[in-house]
Design a protein around this motif. Sequence first.
Motif, PDB file in Angstrom:
ATOM      1  N   ASN A  37    -105.261 -21.100 -52.510  1.00 49.88           N
ATOM      2  CA  ASN A  37    -105.828 -20.242 -53.609  1.00 49.88           C
ATOM      3  C   ASN A  37    -106.928 -19.605 -53.177  1.00 49.88           C
ATOM      4  N   GLY A  38    -107.663 -18.561 -53.914  1.00 53.11           N
ATOM      5  CA  GLY A  38    -108.593 -17.624 -53.517  1.00 53.11           C
ATOM      6  C   GLY A  38    -109.718 -17.971 -52.874  1.00 53.11           C
ATOM      7  N   LEU A  39    -110.105 -19.491 -53.244  1.00 57.55           N
ATOM      8  CA  LEU A  39    -111.292 -20.210 -52.551  1.00 57.55           C
ATOM      9  C   LEU A  39    -111.118 -20.439 -51.195  1.00 57.55           C
ATOM     10  N   LEU A  54    -102.804 -11.027 -46.947  1.00 63.13           N
ATOM     11  CA  LEU A  54    -101.837 -10.934 -48.119  1.00 63.13           C
ATOM     12  C   LEU A  54    -101.994 -12.064 -49.281  1.00 63.13           C
ATOM     13  N   MET A  55    -102.573 -11.383 -50.419  1.00 69.09           N
ATOM     14  CA  MET A  55    -102.900 -12.022 -51.415  1.00 69.09           C
ATOM     15  C   MET A  55    -102.114 -11.766 -52.624  1.00 69.09           C
ATOM     16  N   ASP A  56    -101.780 -13.255 -53.085  1.00 69.98           N
ATOM     17  CA  ASP A  56    -101.170 -13.478 -54.357  1.00 69.98           C
ATOM     18  C   ASP A  56    -102.191 -13.223 -55.576  1.00 69.98           C
ATOM     19  N   ILE A  83     -99.673  -9.036 -53.029  1.00 66.41           N
ATOM     20  CA  ILE A  83     -98.332  -9.243 -53.006  1.00 66.41           C
ATOM     21  C   ILE A  83     -98.106  -9.952 -54.208  1.00 66.41           C
ATOM     22  N   THR A  84     -97.141  -9.095 -54.936  1.00 67.80           N
ATOM     23  CA  THR A  84     -96.506  -9.709 -56.377  1.00 67.80           C
ATOM     24  C   THR A  84     -95.391  -9.322 -56.792  1.00 67.80           C
ATOM     25  N   VAL A  85     -94.820 -10.014 -58.066  1.00 72.73           N
ATOM     26  CA  VAL A  85     -93.583  -9.867 -58.441  1.00 72.73           C
ATOM     27  C   VAL A  85     -93.341  -8.874 -59.446  1.00 72.73           C
ATOM     28  N   SER A  86     -94.684  -8.504 -59.948  1.00 78.48           N
ATOM     29  CA  SER A  86     -94.951  -7.844 -61.236  1.00 78.48           C
ATOM     30  C   SER A  86     -95.467  -6.330 -60.486  1.00 78.48           C
ATOM     31  N   ASP A  87     -94.992  -5.214 -61.097  1.00 81.45           N
ATOM     32  CA  ASP A  87     -95.686  -4.101 -60.977  1.00 81.45           C
ATOM     33  C   ASP A  87     -96.263  -3.348 -61.982  1.00 81.45           C
TER      34      ASP A  87
END
Length: 215
Positions: A37-39, A54-56, A83-87
């Motif tokens: 997670n981000g924390l 590389l950040m979700d 990094i994402t599955v959505s554009d």
Amino acid sequence: MQPFRVLIVDDHTHAREGIREILEEYKDFIIVGEAKNGLEAFQLTKELMPDVILMDINMPVMNGMEATKRIKLQFPFVKIVIITVSDDITDLFDALKNGAQGYLLKNIQSETWIEHLKAFALDEVPMSKEIALQILKEFPQNQTKKDKNIPLSNRELEVLQLVAKGLSNRTISDSLYLSEHTVKSHLKNILSKLHLENRVQLTSYAYKQGLMDFE
């Protein structure tokens, strides 16, 4: 050249494993850590000082947007790639405004993925037309606040304008009859003088200062 030190941040184990498998095939990257997670990403950045994260985006505890903002505020030299599955251009633009270098879609081929990642790590990714249009929507021309004294040389202004047009370092070097190394040096100086982080912020600055045409 030393390999880029990479921190992988994703709340899905399989996603982290997939990214690790891709990166381990290339000597240009070395994985120094993983976060769920981000924390955790923020804490590990302080401990490990990676070159690239590389950040979700969607994660529990702290999402990728907030983590990107916090990390870039404290460690502006760390490059963050979403990094994402959505554009979804709105989500991506928000991440870029918070200091991310760019984004990679999870479903593209690994060879292309690595090519783009290396370009992000080297600050060589040109601005996309979609992002430039999103910047234009951010503010009307008559509401911009212009600096009277822009702290750039004439050559740096030329480079800035070409960056804002979405040109790559190679194309800029051809246009101005400069080496790519010189273009990169100018770009580094421009970012430093303007206290900006990436090409998105440079493009926004160029439009706000009236250095580009609103079309």
